[in-house]
Design a protein around this motif. Structure first.
Motif, short mmCIF file in Angstrom:
data_model
loop_
_atom_site.label_atom_id
_atom_site.label_comp_id
_atom_site.label_asym_id
_atom_site.label_seq_id
_atom_site.Cartn_x
_atom_site.Cartn_y
_atom_site.Cartn_z
N ILE A 162 -1.49 -0.91 -6.85
CA ILE A 162 -1.45 -0.02 -5.70
C ILE A 162 -1.89 1.38 -6.11
N LYS B 267 -7.65 -5.25 4.98
CA LYS B 267 -7.29 -5.83 3.68
C LYS B 267 -6.46 -7.10 3.87
N ALA C 69 0.84 -1.20 0.00
CA ALA C 69 0.00 0.00 0.00
C ALA C 69 0.87 1.24 0.00
N HIS C 70 0.27 2.37 -0.37
CA HIS C 70 0.97 3.65 -0.40
C HIS C 70 0.02 4.72 0.11
N TRP C 71 0.36 5.30 1.27
CA TRP C 71 -0.48 6.32 1.90
C TRP C 71 0.33 7.58 2.15
N ALA D 195 -8.68 2.31 -4.33
CA ALA D 195 -7.64 1.76 -3.47
C ALA D 195 -8.02 0.39 -2.91
N TYR E 40 -10.21 -0.76 -0.43
CA TYR E 40 -10.39 -1.06 0.98
C TYR E 40 -11.87 -1.34 1.22
N GLN F 138 -5.18 -1.34 6.60
CA GLN F 138 -4.26 -2.39 6.17
C GLN F 138 -4.62 -3.74 6.79
#
Length: 253
Positions: free
Chosen positions: A220, A201, A135-137, A238, A240, A198
């Motif tokens: 991603i 998921k 993931a990328h937040w 994304a 989720y 996270q």
């Protein structure tokens, strides 16, 4: 990607168990300015010195320096070393790992040495190829502390015994995603909104292989949460379980 926002790396360390895989999480010290008291995945801010250690990595990906950051943070916080003997194949044995930790872990944490020096002192290579992007937040605009964070997943060496650092992290626990979320809902643990997303998921899969395979197949999508009408919103793309949450719930207020 905003250049002024510091990069960070976070790692979901996974192991299989009969009913449901578990992830290693650490509790941050209450006095920490960022996520104080929260149960989180090991991770932290990128250090420019990590870039030089790319020559000791087992892959040449574009994000290799950030993968080095991930490995360093895991070692500093948990004592787990995602490395192999140079020109070897498997993880550094636990006996050698303990010796490396005794000699260098505190010095690395204090910034008295870097990952290049660690690799050269112990003749090891960092197993960056095993880290799977998950993931990328990016922290929302206006937050007092902002980070551009990549989340990675990896299966941990079975013989490596973890130990939280006693500084930034005051406790650690192997826990299933479902149990962590249940504990948070019952107010037994404090888990921030990004971490809960996270975990949700991750919990779609029961085994480490399934989780890693799903992550490799997934696209991603960068998540930059936005606040609208009293809610924290994230992109549908994304993937989720939710796209918005009441701000009071997301901020634990």
């Amino acid at each position: 990607m905003t250049e002024a926002i510091p990069f960070a790396a976070t790692v979901l360390l996974l192991r299989d168990r009969p009913d449901e895989m578990e992830v290693l999480m650490v509790q941050r010290h209450r006095d920490m300015k960022f996520m104080g008291g929260a149960l989180v995945f090991p991770g932290g801010k990128h250090d420019a010195a990590d870039v030089g250690a790319a020559k000791y990595a087992t892959c040449a990906s574009d994000d290799v320096a950030l993968r080095i950051t991930a490995i360093r943070e895991v070692f500093e916080e948990c004592g787990i070393l995602l490395a192999r003997e140079k020109d070897g194949s498997g993880f550094v044995g636990d006996a050698h790992r303990e010796q490396i930790a005794e000699r260098h872990r505190k010095r690395l944490d204090k910034g008295e040495m870097n990952m290049v020096q660690l690799a050269e002192a112990e003749n090891i290579e960092f197993m960056t190829d095993l880290l799977v992007p998950f993931a990328h937040w990016v922290t929302p605009t206006g937050a007092p502390r902002r980070y551009d964070t990549w989340f990675y997943m990896v299966r941990v060496p079975e013989d490596h015994i973890h130990a939280h650092d006693g500084g930034e992290s005051i406790d650690s626990v192997w826990i299933s995603a479902s149990q962590a979320l249940a504990d948070e809902a019952a107010k037994l643990r404090e888990i921030t909104f990004p971490t809960r997303m996270q975990l949700a998921k991750l919990g779609r899969n029961k085994t480490v292989d399934a989780a890693l395979d799903a992550a490799r197949r997934a696209t991603i999508v960068t998540v930059l949460p936005e606040i609208r009408d009293g809610k924290l919103q994230i992109p549908l793309e994304a993937d989720y379980d939710i796209t918005e949450e009441e701000l009071s719930r997301a901020l634990h207020k």
